[in-house]
Enzyme design. Structure first.
Site, PDB file in Angstrom:
ATOM      1  N   GLY A  92      -4.953   7.681   1.384  1.00 49.12           N
ATOM      2  CA  GLY A  92      -5.034   8.270   2.710  1.00 49.12           C
ATOM      3  C   GLY A  92      -3.738   8.885   3.190  1.00 49.12           C
ATOM      4  N   ARG A 183      -6.021   0.996  -9.565  1.00 46.67           N
ATOM      5  CA  ARG A 183      -6.139  -0.296  -8.892  1.00 46.67           C
ATOM      6  C   ARG A 183      -7.455  -0.979  -9.283  1.00 46.67           C
ATOM      7  NH1 ARG A 183      -3.554   1.111  -3.603  1.00 46.67           N
ATOM      8  NH2 ARG A 183      -2.670   3.176  -3.886  1.00 46.67           N
ATOM      9  N   ASP A 252      -7.745  -3.416  -3.358  1.00 47.79           N
ATOM     10  CA  ASP A 252      -7.215  -2.050  -3.492  1.00 47.79           C
ATOM     11  C   ASP A 252      -5.693  -2.040  -3.564  1.00 47.79           C
ATOM     12  OD1 ASP A 252      -7.780  -2.785  -0.617  1.00 47.79           O
ATOM     13  OD2 ASP A 252      -6.506  -1.051  -0.265  1.00 47.79           O
ATOM     14  N   ASN A 253      -5.075  -3.194  -3.376  1.00 47.14           N
ATOM     15  CA  ASN A 253      -3.618  -3.305  -3.496  1.00 47.14           C
ATOM     16  C   ASN A 253      -3.211  -4.046  -4.761  1.00 47.14           C
ATOM     17  OD1 ASN A 253      -3.311  -2.022  -1.041  1.00 47.14           O
ATOM     18  ND2 ASN A 253      -3.147  -3.916   0.131  1.00 47.14           N
ATOM     19  N   ASP A 262       1.807  -1.736  -3.662  1.00 47.31           N
ATOM     20  CA  ASP A 262       1.470  -1.484  -2.250  1.00 47.31           C
ATOM     21  C   ASP A 262       2.079  -2.516  -1.305  1.00 47.31           C
ATOM     22  OD1 ASP A 262       0.237   0.899  -2.405  1.00 47.31           O
ATOM     23  OD2 ASP A 262      -1.780   0.193  -1.989  1.00 47.31           O
TER      24      ASP A 262
END
Length: 487
Positions: A92, A183, A252-253, A262
């Site tokens: 994003g 990821r 997602d991290n 992240d």
């Protein structure tokens, strides 16, 4: 050494096509300027450190210029956030600019964070602020110096571009490096959206480029998953051994390579507290320090679900069962070394657990305890550390056990013992208050403290003349700084 104009690109992920990422150009920030750069990270690209001072450096990593050979891509993925599945996330505010191929034959992703809006910005502005960019830079490079697998950070570029969070701040960009930015959430996205062809293309890409040795096994994807489990068990063992709290262990991290990924509201422990929560937004303590171990397994289970098209459920379940024993073995090995022990004994886990409980009850500084434990002989070190504990009787009992444990390994020259322990017990760690002081100065336009702190943290195990202030217990105001996901 190479210049910015002579880097070699090989954009392998971009060639997978629009199903896995979207072409997006970075949005430039106003008046880009170098805040800090890492010569060690630049060396991964064979890049001359002097290039950081060239105007082109800030222009490229501030979004104003691009190499002709790059094709910036915003990657699509999903993930479980605080235990709940979010069906579409994606880059994003970050872009994969391209992949540099170095003289050693390595590929390094160039990922620009804070590069502006993408189709996955979810109503965000696509920007990163200076404070979070500095924190990510310092964390990446300091973790690497500690020997903890991590993404790397090449530089931070500041600007005059205003952005709004809780207040008006200035935008910045951080350029991070990794062999891959895939990821767990990449696999989840294509699994849950039922896109088998793209799912298979992603799996083949990861297997061929990042786990090529697994292709020689009878079940290559199972071998790959086992390697991912092993890497994450070792990674989280190192987090726990060195007192590192990630803060947002969403799937997602989590990197498919088993590297720290992240950075958000991370923290290193000051006073030892197994229940420490470093993320102000984590109301339930899901990602507390002690929960990082079970959450690692939970995240691997989520990945396993997304790999069921390639691996049997029974094989996945059996492989997941390796995680906790592998973690425990790595963790105990690290803690033995931190205690100056070279051999394994059956009661070592109890010895470590008793010490941590005593430290918790007394608010003992986690990093400094181990450093000071190696400064002198075991007897003198225990006597010197005794006053840090409230439960003197309890610590005396532990000290007797520890001294006896050391003595069972035989007599060791004290200089050798000190060198061995100091090689694994850092004198300097990235405490939140040190980062905050550097950020405060940088937000006023003074980048010297960021650069000095980066230099100190690049050699965390070596005593550096004139840097005593970076090796002290934090002041009371610096122990409980609230860090949120806002960046």
């Amino acid at each position: 050494m190479k210049t910015l104009e002579t880097l070699t690109f090989d954009n392998r992920f971009a060639r997978l096509g629009d199903g896995l990422s979207t072409h997006v150009l970075p949005e430039p920030i106003d008046n880009p300027r170098l805040v800090v750069a890492s010569p060690a990270a630049m060396a991964l690209l064979d890049l001359d450190p002097a290039e950081a001072e060239a105007p082109l450096f800030a222009e490229i990593f501030g979004g104003h210029k691009l190499w002709a050979e790059t094709e910036p891509r915003a990657m699509v993925y999903s993930g479980h956030q605080f235990g709940h599945y979010n069906p579409q996330l994606g880059d994003g505010r970050g872009l994969l600019l391209g992949e540099v191929y170095n003289e050693a034959g390595e590929h390094w992703d160039l990922h620009l964070k804070g590069a502006g809006q993408t189709p996955f910005s979810r109503m965000g502005d696509g920007r990163a602020v200076l404070r979070s960019s500095i924190r990510e830079f310092l964390a990446s490079e300091s973790l690497h110096a500690l020997g903890i697998p991590t993404t790397r950070a090449l530089c931070v570029i500041g600007s005059d571009t205003p952005v709004w969070r809780e207040k008006q701040e200035r935008a910045a960009m951080v350029l991070r490096l990794a062999p891959s930015h895939v990821r767990f959430g990449h696999f989840e996205y294509f699994y849950y959206t039922k896109k088998p062809e793209l799912h298979a293309a992603l799996a083949e890409h990861v297997l061929n480029l990042h786990f090529a040795e697994c292709r020689e096994q009878p079940e290559p994807y199972l071998a790959m998953f086992r390697e991912i489990v092993e890497r994450n068990a070792e990674l989280i063992a190192k987090w726990q051994a060195y007192g590192f709290c990630h803060g947002v262990m969403n799937t997602d991290n989590m990197s498919i390579l088993g590297i720290t990924f992240d950075f958000g509201p991370f923290a290193f422990l000051d006073d030892f507290d197994a229940n420490f929560i470093c993320n102000h937004s984590d109301d339930q303590g899901r990602y507390s320090f002690s929960n990082q171990v079970p959450i690692g397994q939970w995240n691997l289970s989520a990945l396993a679900q997304a790999l069921t098209p390639f691996i049997s459920v029974e094989a996945l379940r059996e492989t997941l069962g390796l995680y906790l024993p592998l973690f425990q073995a790595h963790y105990l090995d690290l803690m033995r070394r931190r205690l100056g022990l070279t051999l394994a004994e059956e009661d070592d886990q109890k010895l470590v657990e008793r010490l941590l409980q005593l430290m918790q009850n007394s608010g003992v500084d986690y990093s400094l305890f181990f450093r000071r434990l190696g400064d002198r002989s075991p007897e003198l070190a225990i006597a010197n550390l005794r006053d840090d504990f409230v439960d003197l009787k309890g610590f005396d009992a532990w000290g007797e056990l520890y001294i006896a444990r050391v003595n069972r390994e035989g007599v060791v020259d004290q200089d050798l013992r000190r060198a061995r322990m100091h090689a694994v017990n850092p004198l300097y760690v990235l405490r939140n208050y040190l980062a905050q002081k550097a950020i405060d100065a940088a937000e006023s336009g003074d980048y010297e403290e960021v650069r000095r702190l980066h230099t100190v943290l690049s050699k965390p195990f070596e005593e550096q003349p004139g840097m005593d202030s970076y090796a002290q217990r934090p002041p009371e105001w610096g122990k409980h700084l609230e860090i949120s996901c806002s960046s």
